[in-house]
Design a protein around this motif. Structure first.
Motif, mmCIF file in Angstrom:
data_model
loop_
_atom_site.group_PDB
_atom_site.id
_atom_site.type_symbol
_atom_site.label_atom_id
_atom_site.label_comp_id
_atom_site.label_asym_id
_atom_site.label_seq_id
_atom_site.Cartn_x
_atom_site.Cartn_y
_atom_site.Cartn_z
ATOM 1 N N GLU A 164 0.746 -1.295 -0.018
ATOM 2 C CA GLU A 164 0.137 -0.153 -0.041
ATOM 3 C C GLU A 164 0.926 1.333 0.079
ATOM 4 O O GLU A 164 0.582 2.206 -0.786
ATOM 5 C CB GLU A 164 -1.004 0.027 1.168
ATOM 6 N N ASN A 168 1.230 3.863 -3.208
ATOM 7 C CA ASN A 168 0.772 5.176 -2.809
ATOM 8 C C ASN A 168 1.931 6.212 -3.241
ATOM 9 O O ASN A 168 1.761 7.237 -3.947
ATOM 10 C CB ASN A 168 0.746 5.755 -1.328
ATOM 11 N N LYS A 171 1.435 6.114 -7.180
ATOM 12 C CA LYS A 171 0.474 6.825 -8.000
ATOM 13 C C LYS A 171 0.264 8.221 -7.362
ATOM 14 O O LYS A 171 -0.193 8.891 -8.045
ATOM 15 C CB LYS A 171 -0.879 6.037 -7.027
ATOM 16 N N HIS A 172 0.831 8.691 -6.183
ATOM 17 C CA HIS A 172 0.351 9.906 -5.679
ATOM 18 C C HIS A 172 1.754 10.891 -5.748
ATOM 19 O O HIS A 172 1.576 12.123 -5.696
ATOM 20 C CB HIS A 172 -0.228 9.987 -4.219
ATOM 21 N N GLY A 214 -6.709 2.184 1.232
ATOM 22 C CA GLY A 214 -5.236 1.654 1.423
ATOM 23 C C GLY A 214 -4.711 2.056 2.780
ATOM 24 O O GLY A 214 -4.123 1.427 3.551
#
Ligand SMILES: Nc1ncnc2c1ncn2[C@@H]1O[C@H](COP(=O)(O)OP(=O)(O)OP(=O)(O)O)[C@@H](O)[C@H]1O
Ligand SMILES: [Mg+2]
Length: 250
Positions: A164, A168, A171-172, A214
């Motif tokens: 997770e 993250n 993705k972020h 998440g």
């Protein structure tokens, strides 16, 4: 004369006694030898049983990994037929979780000691897999991973939590094709293990930013590990620090 006779008897007695002792000693030695052989045989049987158990458990991990990969392939095929982009994204996240579990079982399968899980090896595999699947060759990885072993019973919870945190970051932090640097660290600190994932993305506020599945998962899994995950975040980037209790290897 009497004296001579007496000493004759004496000598015979002594010889007899010596023979008796020698005989008993031989019996005793034979018994010890037989018992040693029995113990050695028992030990060899035990070792064989342990070896068989290890092979069996490794085989189970291998099959679990293969089955997870198969489930992933089936879901990917299904995903091709879905038009709704939101659904495709959700399915994609679930696939990443399934892949992470497969990587956990691959690492367990490769472990020479079935009771231990190689955190460093797992992290290296996970980072490589996640970046490869995302097609991200523009993210530089800084490897600060030390050789750390934990109890195999904690492998799944740690593997899912790290997945997770890593996804993250991808993705972020490195969103919209933004390149960057990912720092991955793992080390032992006494009876605790610390894993850090650092990105140089825009940062977020873990206290107030909305939590989706998440971060909820990360909280639950960290508690399951008897540990915590904390973040330090600024506009220069985010670092997550997962710390949990783990017995050092014997
Ligand atoms: N490393 C990071 N850098 C920047 N923002 C982050 C980072 N990690 C988390 N966030 C922010 O925190 C939010 C919550 O993260 P969380 O993992 O719970 O949800 P998500 O990644 O959006 O969805 P999913 O449930 O699929 O994980 C994210 O939407 C994002 O805004
Ligand atoms: Mg997430």
């Amino acid at each position: 004369m009497q004296f001579f006779f007496a000493s004759q008897i004496d000598v015979t007695d002594r010889v007899e006694a010596q023979e008796k002792v020698a005989h008993q000693k031989a019996l005793f030695e034979a018994e010890v030898e037989a018992r040693t052989r029995q113990l050695k045989d028992a030990l060899a049987t035990n070792e064989r049983a342990l070896e068989e158990k290890t092979i069996l458990l490794h085989e189970v991990d291998h099959r679990v990994k293969n089955n997870l990969t198969m489930i992933g392939s089936l879901l990917r095929l299904q995903a091709n037929a879905i038009d709704d982009p939101r659904l495709v994204r959700t399915l994609g996240t679930m696939l990443e979780r399934i892949d992470a579990l497969a990587t956990v079982h691959r690492t367990l399968h490769q472990s020479p000691d079935i009771r231990r899980f190689d955190v460093g090896g797992f992290l290296q595999g996970l980072v490589a897999d996640v970046l490869a699947i995302a097609g991200r060759t523009d993210i530089e990885v800084v490897d600060r991973i030390e050789a750390v072993d934990i109890e195999a019973t904690k492998a799944t919870a740690l593997g899912l939590a790290l997945n997770e945190l890593l996804t993250n970051a991808v993705k972020h932090a490195f969103t919209g094709g933004r390149s960057g640097r990912l720092t991955v660290a793992a080390r032992r600190e006494g009876d605790a293990v610390v894993v850090e994932l650092g990105d140089d993305g825009p940062g977020f506020d873990p206290g107030t930013d909305s939590r989706s599945l998440g971060l909820v998962l990360v909280g639950r899994l960290s508690r399951q590990l008897d540990g915590t995950t904390e973040w330090t975040s600024s506009e220069h980037g985010t670092t997550s620090r997962t710390r949990f209790r783990s017995e050092p290897a014997e």
